[in-house]
Design a protein around this motif. Sequence first.
Motif, PDB file in Angstrom:
ATOM      1  N   SER A   1      29.811  33.648  34.190  1.00 45.62           N
ATOM      2  CA  SER A   1      31.193  33.049  34.941  1.00 45.62           C
ATOM      3  C   SER A   1      32.712  33.136  34.627  1.00 45.62           C
ATOM      4  O   SER A   1      33.580  33.462  35.526  1.00 45.62           O
ATOM      5  N   HIS A   2      33.239  32.792  33.635  1.00 41.33           N
ATOM      6  CA  HIS A   2      34.422  33.525  33.016  1.00 41.33           C
ATOM      7  C   HIS A   2      34.437  34.920  33.169  1.00 41.33           C
ATOM      8  O   HIS A   2      35.819  35.181  33.900  1.00 41.33           O
TER       9      HIS A   2
ATOM     10  N   GLN B   1      37.479  38.732  39.124  1.00 46.12           N
ATOM     11  CA  GLN B   1      38.767  38.464  40.065  1.00 46.12           C
ATOM     12  C   GLN B   1      39.812  38.398  40.068  1.00 46.12           C
ATOM     13  O   GLN B   1      40.675  39.520  40.626  1.00 46.12           O
ATOM     14  N   TYR B   2      40.132  37.540  38.891  1.00 46.03           N
ATOM     15  CA  TYR B   2      41.910  37.194  38.976  1.00 46.03           C
ATOM     16  C   TYR B   2      42.723  38.565  38.747  1.00 46.03           C
ATOM     17  O   TYR B   2      43.460  39.249  39.179  1.00 46.03           O
TER      18      TYR B   2
ATOM     19  N   SER C   1      36.088  29.131  39.013  1.00 46.66           N
ATOM     20  CA  SER C   1      34.572  30.160  38.244  1.00 46.66           C
ATOM     21  C   SER C   1      33.998  29.309  37.475  1.00 46.66           C
ATOM     22  O   SER C   1      32.728  29.313  37.888  1.00 46.66           O
TER      23      SER C   1
ATOM     24  N   ARG D   1      31.370  44.758  42.957  1.00 50.22           N
ATOM     25  CA  ARG D   1      31.074  43.722  43.946  1.00 50.22           C
ATOM     26  C   ARG D   1      29.888  43.713  44.851  1.00 50.22           C
ATOM     27  O   ARG D   1      29.279  42.643  45.206  1.00 50.22           O
TER      28      ARG D   1
ATOM     29  N   MET E   1      40.310  23.940  27.769  1.00 49.91           N
ATOM     30  CA  MET E   1      40.666  25.514  27.963  1.00 49.91           C
ATOM     31  C   MET E   1      42.360  25.632  28.415  1.00 49.91           C
ATOM     32  O   MET E   1      42.565  27.090  28.294  1.00 49.91           O
TER      33      MET E   1
ATOM     34  N   GLN F   1      27.313  41.210  42.497  1.00 49.66           N
ATOM     35  CA  GLN F   1      27.759  40.506  42.841  1.00 49.66           C
ATOM     36  C   GLN F   1      27.647  39.617  44.739  1.00 49.66           C
ATOM     37  O   GLN F   1      27.419  38.545  44.944  1.00 49.66           O
TER      38      GLN F   1
ATOM     39  N   SER G   1      25.765  30.720  30.989  1.00 47.58           N
ATOM     40  CA  SER G   1      26.288  30.427  32.626  1.00 47.58           C
ATOM     41  C   SER G   1      27.887  30.276  33.212  1.00 47.58           C
ATOM     42  O   SER G   1      28.084  31.404  33.824  1.00 47.58           O
ATOM     43  N   LEU G   2      28.015  29.311  31.844  1.00 48.66           N
ATOM     44  CA  LEU G   2      30.042  29.342  31.774  1.00 48.66           C
ATOM     45  C   LEU G   2      30.748  30.634  31.665  1.00 48.66           C
ATOM     46  O   LEU G   2      31.198  30.919  31.591  1.00 48.66           O
TER      47      LEU G   2
ATOM     48  N   LEU H   1      45.844  40.394  28.675  1.00 44.29           N
ATOM     49  CA  LEU H   1      45.083  39.019  29.071  1.00 44.29           C
ATOM     50  C   LEU H   1      43.330  39.145  28.680  1.00 44.29           C
ATOM     51  O   LEU H   1      42.781  37.704  28.569  1.00 44.29           O
TER      52      LEU H   1
ATOM     53  N   PHE I   1      33.887  36.789  35.677  1.00 45.74           N
ATOM     54  CA  PHE I   1      33.804  36.898  36.269  1.00 45.74           C
ATOM     55  C   PHE I   1      35.175  36.328  37.587  1.00 45.74           C
ATOM     56  O   PHE I   1      35.387  37.220  38.023  1.00 45.74           O
ATOM     57  N   GLY I   2      35.401  35.201  37.097  1.00 45.91           N
ATOM     58  CA  GLY I   2      36.873  34.643  37.326  1.00 45.91           C
ATOM     59  C   GLY I   2      37.641  35.474  37.103  1.00 45.91           C
ATOM     60  O   GLY I   2      38.600  35.519  37.548  1.00 45.91           O
ATOM     61  N   VAL I   3      38.360  36.670  35.879  1.00 47.08           N
ATOM     62  CA  VAL I   3      38.713  36.509  34.962  1.00 47.08           C
ATOM     63  C   VAL I   3      38.987  38.121  36.104  1.00 47.08           C
ATOM     64  O   VAL I   3      39.917  38.962  36.448  1.00 47.08           O
TER      65      VAL I   3
ATOM     66  N   GLN J   1      42.294  40.857  41.878  1.00 46.21           N
ATOM     67  CA  GLN J   1      43.559  40.859  43.443  1.00 46.21           C
ATOM     68  C   GLN J   1      44.895  41.162  41.964  1.00 46.21           C
ATOM     69  O   GLN J   1      45.596  40.043  43.098  1.00 46.21           O
TER      70      GLN J   1
ATOM     71  N   SER K   1      41.938  35.608  27.567  1.00 49.52           N
ATOM     72  CA  SER K   1      41.039  34.970  27.935  1.00 49.52           C
ATOM     73  C   SER K   1      39.453  34.776  27.475  1.00 49.52           C
ATOM     74  O   SER K   1      38.557  34.025  27.340  1.00 49.52           O
TER      75      SER K   1
ATOM     76  N   SER L   1      41.507  30.334  39.252  1.00 50.82           N
ATOM     77  CA  SER L   1      40.497  31.644  39.376  1.00 50.82           C
ATOM     78  C   SER L   1      39.374  31.073  37.985  1.00 50.82           C
ATOM     79  O   SER L   1      38.458  30.599  38.220  1.00 50.82           O
TER      80      SER L   1
ATOM     81  N   MET M   1      40.138  32.332  24.633  1.00 53.67           N
ATOM     82  CA  MET M   1      40.362  30.806  25.578  1.00 53.67           C
ATOM     83  C   MET M   1      38.310  30.806  26.248  1.00 53.67           C
ATOM     84  O   MET M   1      37.596  29.207  25.442  1.00 53.67           O
TER      85      MET M   1
END
Lengths: 187, 187
Positions: B151-152, B158-159, A151, B98, A184, B101, B147-148, B173, B154-156, B162, B177, A147, B180
């Motif tokens: 994005s990070h 989403q994970y 991303s 959502r 990372m 997004q 941006s990073l 987490l 969004f990624g976390v 789900q 995260s 993920s 990170m």
Amino acid sequence: MDKKSEILHAALKLFVLHGFHATPTSGIAREAGVANGTLFHYFKTKDELIVALYVHIKKQLAFCILNEEIAEATIKEQCKSIYVNALNWGLEHPTEFRFVQQFLSSPYLMMLTPAEIKEQNNMVIELIKEGIATRQIKAIAPDFINSLFISHLFGVNQYVLQTNMSVADRNTLIEESFAMIWGMISV
Amino acid sequence: MDKKSEILHAALKLFVLHGFHATPTSGIAREAGVANGTLFHYFKTKDELIVALYVHIKKQLAFCILNEEIAEATIKEQCKSIYVNALNWGLEHPTEFRFVQQFLSSPYLMMLTPAEIKEQNNMVIELIKEGIATRQIKAIAPDFINSLFISHLFGVNQYVLQTNMSVADRNTLIEESFAMIWGMISV
DNA sequence: ATATAGATTGACTAATCACTCTACAAAATT
DNA sequence: AATTTTGTAGAGTGATTAGTCAATCTATAT
């Protein structure tokens, strides 16, 4: 290019430009230079066309990512190859990239089975697992690392696309951004 | 809740469920328990409703992010506060998240002026600039770091959405995260 | 040459859509 | 109390849409 490809090509352009439902099938047919009925000869419904287009583009991306000899490379080199290839593909195919993004954050995503969705990340997941097993990648959930990886790719892509950069600067950024994500996730 | 709020609420639900154009204004009115014409009393067009909904949700998110005393905190603590608040907001409001997004990767995004788009990240950008000036954050383009960062997030998000996780695991987490992403952008 | 299957067409349809319009009710203002 | 403004309703409208269909064309196989 045969008619089916013409239809997919026209659909991609119009979907990204106007969105899924704001693009009539008649408009796609016109743009593709075929009759209205021809579209429905190749795709039973508009929804089927949308999903088929997504699968079609994903196949191209998958082919491009694997389009190198990386069998003997280290885990890091393999990750980098995937990263750089995917990023370059996205930058060279901004319309396709944008379509994928649009599709993934739309309700059409649910037309794919969970198995199909999982399948598409399988290769990267396996690579991550190998990296964890050999203690090169941090021992955290492979799905989670995947993920973050994806991303990061999206974030860098978006930044590059909205920023005017020379090719040299762009390549430097790609190198540096891989170093960042690798720092990372690696031990 | 007044009728205008009811309409926004119904629109959010249906847009995320079916997409923008697949959601008729009549359906939104029905779901909101108002007449068809009432919707057009509050929003001149459907497009205006869509943009208004986006602005409305973004305002809520912005309020939530800033909803703490962080004036005296360090740059890192301020970044962490924003990160954790944004992530928690996204996890507590998955539908809103959502929608954002979906909106951002749709052609409706172009209905916002570039100034409006830039404005929304302004606070984070300023914080990043301060971090760079005080040599706490890497000296690379603030827009890129932003941006990073996003994005990070969004990624976390989403994970986590789900994956079935206990509250404790989720909080761990979130902590990890942030470590990170901070490791990635700090000097 | 004939037959068969697939490809292509574009007019057509039934349904749906965004939005308007008129009428009326409730506040707010004078 | 009178008047204006604002909110609410829902039937109505013209335009548009996804998808159908019968007819024609093309190509290959027999």
